[in-house]
Write an enzyme that holds these catalytic residues in place. Structure first.
Site, mmCIF file in Angstrom:
data_model
loop_
_atom_site.group_PDB
_atom_site.id
_atom_site.type_symbol
_atom_site.label_atom_id
_atom_site.label_comp_id
_atom_site.label_asym_id
_atom_site.label_seq_id
_atom_site.Cartn_x
_atom_site.Cartn_y
_atom_site.Cartn_z
ATOM 1 N N CYS A 1 100.301 121.297 11.755
ATOM 2 C CA CYS A 1 99.164 122.007 11.173
ATOM 3 C C CYS A 1 99.635 122.994 10.097
ATOM 4 O O CYS A 1 100.059 122.583 9.033
ATOM 5 C CB CYS A 1 98.349 122.674 12.271
ATOM 6 S SG CYS A 1 96.684 123.162 11.740
ATOM 7 N N TYR A 2 99.586 124.303 10.370
ATOM 8 C CA TYR A 2 100.078 125.265 9.382
ATOM 9 C C TYR A 2 101.546 125.010 9.052
ATOM 10 O O TYR A 2 101.970 125.104 7.893
ATOM 11 C CB TYR A 2 99.903 126.692 9.898
ATOM 12 C CG TYR A 2 100.409 127.749 8.943
ATOM 13 C CD1 TYR A 2 99.624 128.184 7.877
ATOM 14 C CD2 TYR A 2 101.687 128.289 9.089
ATOM 15 C CE1 TYR A 2 100.101 129.138 6.976
ATOM 16 C CE2 TYR A 2 102.169 129.242 8.202
ATOM 17 C CZ TYR A 2 101.378 129.670 7.151
ATOM 18 O OH TYR A 2 101.841 130.608 6.258
ATOM 19 N N ASP B 1 96.066 134.193 40.277
ATOM 20 C CA ASP B 1 97.062 134.937 39.491
ATOM 21 C C ASP B 1 97.435 136.260 40.147
ATOM 22 O O ASP B 1 98.613 136.533 40.399
ATOM 23 C CB ASP B 1 96.532 135.189 38.074
ATOM 24 C CG ASP B 1 96.126 133.915 37.367
ATOM 25 O OD1 ASP B 1 96.728 132.865 37.667
ATOM 26 O OD2 ASP B 1 95.204 133.953 36.546
ATOM 27 N N SER B 2 96.442 137.091 40.417
ATOM 28 C CA SER B 2 96.740 138.392 41.012
ATOM 29 C C SER B 2 97.292 138.233 42.425
ATOM 30 O O SER B 2 98.119 139.035 42.875
ATOM 31 C CB SER B 2 95.495 139.289 41.026
ATOM 32 O OG SER B 2 94.520 138.805 41.911
ATOM 33 N N SER B 3 96.873 137.184 43.132
ATOM 34 C CA SER B 3 97.372 136.946 44.487
ATOM 35 C C SER B 3 98.863 136.615 44.468
ATOM 36 O O SER B 3 99.644 137.116 45.283
ATOM 37 C CB SER B 3 96.592 135.804 45.144
ATOM 38 O OG SER B 3 95.226 136.137 45.269
ATOM 39 N N HIS C 1 97.375 118.085 15.948
ATOM 40 C CA HIS C 1 98.056 118.779 17.039
ATOM 41 C C HIS C 1 98.425 117.792 18.149
ATOM 42 O O HIS C 1 97.599 117.483 19.010
ATOM 43 C CB HIS C 1 97.156 119.874 17.624
ATOM 44 C CG HIS C 1 96.964 121.047 16.721
ATOM 45 N ND1 HIS C 1 97.827 122.118 16.703
ATOM 46 C CD2 HIS C 1 96.020 121.300 15.776
ATOM 47 C CE1 HIS C 1 97.426 123.000 15.800
ATOM 48 N NE2 HIS C 1 96.327 122.525 15.228
ATOM 49 N N GLU D 1 100.283 118.392 20.642
ATOM 50 C CA GLU D 1 100.432 119.111 21.907
ATOM 51 C C GLU D 1 99.124 119.243 22.668
ATOM 52 O O GLU D 1 99.110 119.554 23.867
ATOM 53 C CB GLU D 1 101.026 120.510 21.658
ATOM 54 C CG GLU D 1 100.107 121.513 20.985
ATOM 55 C CD GLU D 1 100.068 121.418 19.465
ATOM 56 O OE1 GLU D 1 99.656 122.402 18.826
ATOM 57 O OE2 GLU D 1 100.441 120.356 18.917
ATOM 58 N N GLY E 1 98.839 127.851 12.919
ATOM 59 C CA GLY E 1 98.486 129.254 12.780
ATOM 60 C C GLY E 1 97.174 129.404 12.041
ATOM 61 O O GLY E 1 96.716 128.460 11.388
ATOM 62 N N SER F 1 92.540 140.830 42.689
ATOM 63 C CA SER F 1 91.163 140.332 42.571
ATOM 64 C C SER F 1 90.857 139.234 43.577
ATOM 65 O O SER F 1 89.696 138.923 43.824
ATOM 66 C CB SER F 1 90.920 139.792 41.160
ATOM 67 O OG SER F 1 91.642 138.580 40.969
ATOM 68 N N GLY F 2 91.902 138.620 44.128
ATOM 69 C CA GLY F 2 91.699 137.502 45.038
ATOM 70 C C GLY F 2 91.842 136.161 44.357
ATOM 71 O O GLY F 2 91.840 135.113 45.014
ATOM 72 N N GLY F 3 91.998 136.171 43.022
ATOM 73 C CA GLY F 3 92.251 134.939 42.291
ATOM 74 C C GLY F 3 93.703 134.525 42.444
ATOM 75 O O GLY F 3 94.543 135.284 42.931
ATOM 76 N N LYS G 1 98.365 128.554 34.276
ATOM 77 C CA LYS G 1 97.667 128.567 35.559
ATOM 78 C C LYS G 1 98.234 127.537 36.546
ATOM 79 O O LYS G 1 98.437 127.845 37.727
ATOM 80 C CB LYS G 1 96.174 128.310 35.332
ATOM 81 C CG LYS G 1 95.316 128.402 36.581
ATOM 82 C CD LYS G 1 95.074 129.828 37.006
ATOM 83 C CE LYS G 1 94.093 130.522 36.074
ATOM 84 N NZ LYS G 1 93.726 131.867 36.562
#
Length: 516
Positions: free
Chosen positions: A88-89, A233-235, A175, A177, A61, A229-231, A372
């Site tokens: 970390c934190y 994600d939105s597709s 980290h 991860e 964090g 948008s055609g990307g 993604k």
């Protein structure tokens, strides 16, 4: 069903990689969930009634344990009888709450560092004497309580890892991860399987049916607009929404003037083949006018986010739509600082860039918890064509996010042509399938050059090419010099206002993938 699954809970202290921790664990086929860090002991007991909790991980964090409003925990949570790992934190907090001393480091560490493992036991089992890790911290644990022992140190961190002498409680300053930590996966595997004793008895399930039911329940018989948008994600969100709403879904593509060449035509043709009618709105003039004289990146994003919503509201008024659906994914939300203790890295136009007053009854985000690459897999199962599933990411603000300084028609055209050259040369070299993203940035820096035996004074274009798995972290790609040379030569030859091309060799973190 979840009751039978071994589960690792991740306590969220606002770190940028919190969901990355949970994601890594799920990659081991072990179920994981994220909970807020201020969960009470009683609340945790209620969770235990539903899930077989085998371990707790405290995330990183942005806070210091000594900050006035620093996030903390009920100390009794560490006594519930399951292993604990602080990162970390979280590492600093365990030491602090147990009576150790945390102080400002003599030198802050951000990026690649090397730790010396003095005791390769527990979560560090099987590691080398020297390990390459990813650090991102200002404070360090200087002294441990008597019932703890150090397991590793670095040049600037005297206690880079520790464990409780009797209980399965561990802390790491680095980290594991993050992909830049060379053997980070091994560390997490050690904790999940060796320390916690989990079994790999979970597999990711499709969210499609769940999200379709969610959209149907919320929208009912009303209409909704999908911001397309055609990307990828939105597709993907559009296909899910279409399955839920059918003809009550209105797909709207807003051409703000900052798109790739031929984008409106590509989107309309592609989705109408899939049975989704697309309304294309040419809004370039209004976006350019709103951005006139604006140079600050966050202000650009805020304006673009605001204008997007206003365009969608106007279309909703015409069509009677009451809901808006977006392809927002998890990295968009986490970088926009939507959580209680997290810092805003940059406002995404469809998250923190949205205006406070919105005329839609609700905004739905069916992909809100996915990364993604998970969206890509989902898109393939939904039957989206390769022209969509294999597309590299493109920012919602479009080329406006790749122009440093004021956005003008001239700059957009330069950025569009430079971007096309980068794409053509990368793809011609057959490198594109191994890369996450590749593009050009038009900087606001000008330098002296020589063209046609005469002095030239023009723009600097930066080329950005990265490798990644989920966009939360990324490494710059080591592109062959001959490919970079072709890109540089073409850009400076074909774009007269450009005199210099540079290559961005910065990882994420500390940089983001996009420049703005």
């Amino acid at each position: 069903m979840k009751k039978m699954l071994d589960t690792i809970l991740v306590l969220d202290f606002g770190g940028q990689y919190c969901h990355l921790i949970a994601r890594r664990i799920r990659e081991f086929n072990v179920y994981s969930e994220i909970i807020h860090s201020d969960i009470t002991l009683e609340e945790l007991k209620e969770v235990r009634n539903k899930l077989n909790i085998k371990g707790l991980i405290f995330s990183g964090g942005p806070s210091s344990v000594y900050d006035k409003n620093a996030p903390t925990i009920d100390v009794h949570i560490m006594d519930i009888g399951v292993p604990v790992l602080g990162l970390c934190y979280g590492h600093q907090l365990i030491s602090h709450l147990s009576g150790g001393k945390v102080k400002k480091g003599i030198k802050q560490e951000y990026g690649i560092a090397y730790v010396t493992i003095t005791k390769p036991i527990g979560v560090l089992k099987g590691l080398n004497d020297k390990e390459k890790v990813w650090m991102s911290h200002g404070d360090t644990v200087q002294e441990l309580p008597d019932d703890y022992e150090a397991l590793a140190f670095s040049e600037n961190c005297p206690v880079a890892a520790f464990r409780h002498k009797e209980q399965p409680i561990y802390g790491l300053q680095w980290h594991p991860e993050v992909l830049h930590t060379e053997h980070g996966e091994k560390v997490l595997r050690n904790f999940v399987f060796e320390v916690c004793g989990c079994k790999p008895n979970w597999k990711p399930f499709s969210i499609v049916d769940e999200r379709i039911d969610e959209i149907k329940t919320i929208v009912g018989n009303n209409k909704a607009i999908i911001a397309l948008s055609g990307g990828i994600d939105s597709s993907t969100a559009a296909i899910i929404a279409s399955k839920a709403l059918g003809q009550n879904l209105i797909a709207v593509f807003v051409d703000h003037g900052f798109m790739r060449k031929g984008e409106p035509e590509f989107v309309k043709e592609t989705f109408e083949k899939l049975g989704i009618k697309v309304t294309v709105i040419n809004a370039g003039d209004r976006f350019f006018n709103r951005l006139k004289g604006v140079v600050e990146p966050e202000e650009k994003r805020r304006i673009i986010g605001n204008e997007f919503i206003r365009v969608f509201e106007e279309e909703a008024k015409k069509t009677g739509a009451e809901f808006l659906i977006q392809g927002t994914i998890y990295p968009d939300r986490i970088e926009s600082g939507y959580r209680k203790h997290s810092d805003r890295i940059k406002s995404h136009h469809n998250v923190a860039g949205l205006p406070t007053e919105i005329k839609f009854r609700a905004i739905l985000e069916p992909l809100r918890d996915l990364y993604k690459d998970e969206v890509r897999k989902l898109a393939k199962t939904l039957g989206l064509p390769g022209s969509i599933t294999k597309r590299q990411p493109f920012p919602g603000p479009g080329l406006a996010a790749r122009i440093i300084g004021e956005v003008t028609h001239k700059k957009v055209e330069l950025a569009r042509k430079a971007d096309r050259i980068v794409s053509e040369e990368i793809e011609k070299a057959g490198l594109h399938e191994k890369l996450w993203q590749y593009f050009a940035v038009l900087t606001d820096t000008k330098t002296t050059g020589v063209k046609g035996d005469s002095r030239a004074y023009g723009y600097v274009v930066a080329v950005r090419v990265v490798e990644s798995r989920e966009a939360m972290t990324a490494s710059f790609a080591k592109i062959p010099y001959e490919v970079l040379e072709r890109i540089s030569t073409r850009i400076t030859n074909e774009l007269p206002p450009v005199t210099r091309v540079v290559y961005d060799i910065t990882h994420k973190p500390p940089a983001t993938i996009e420049w703005e």
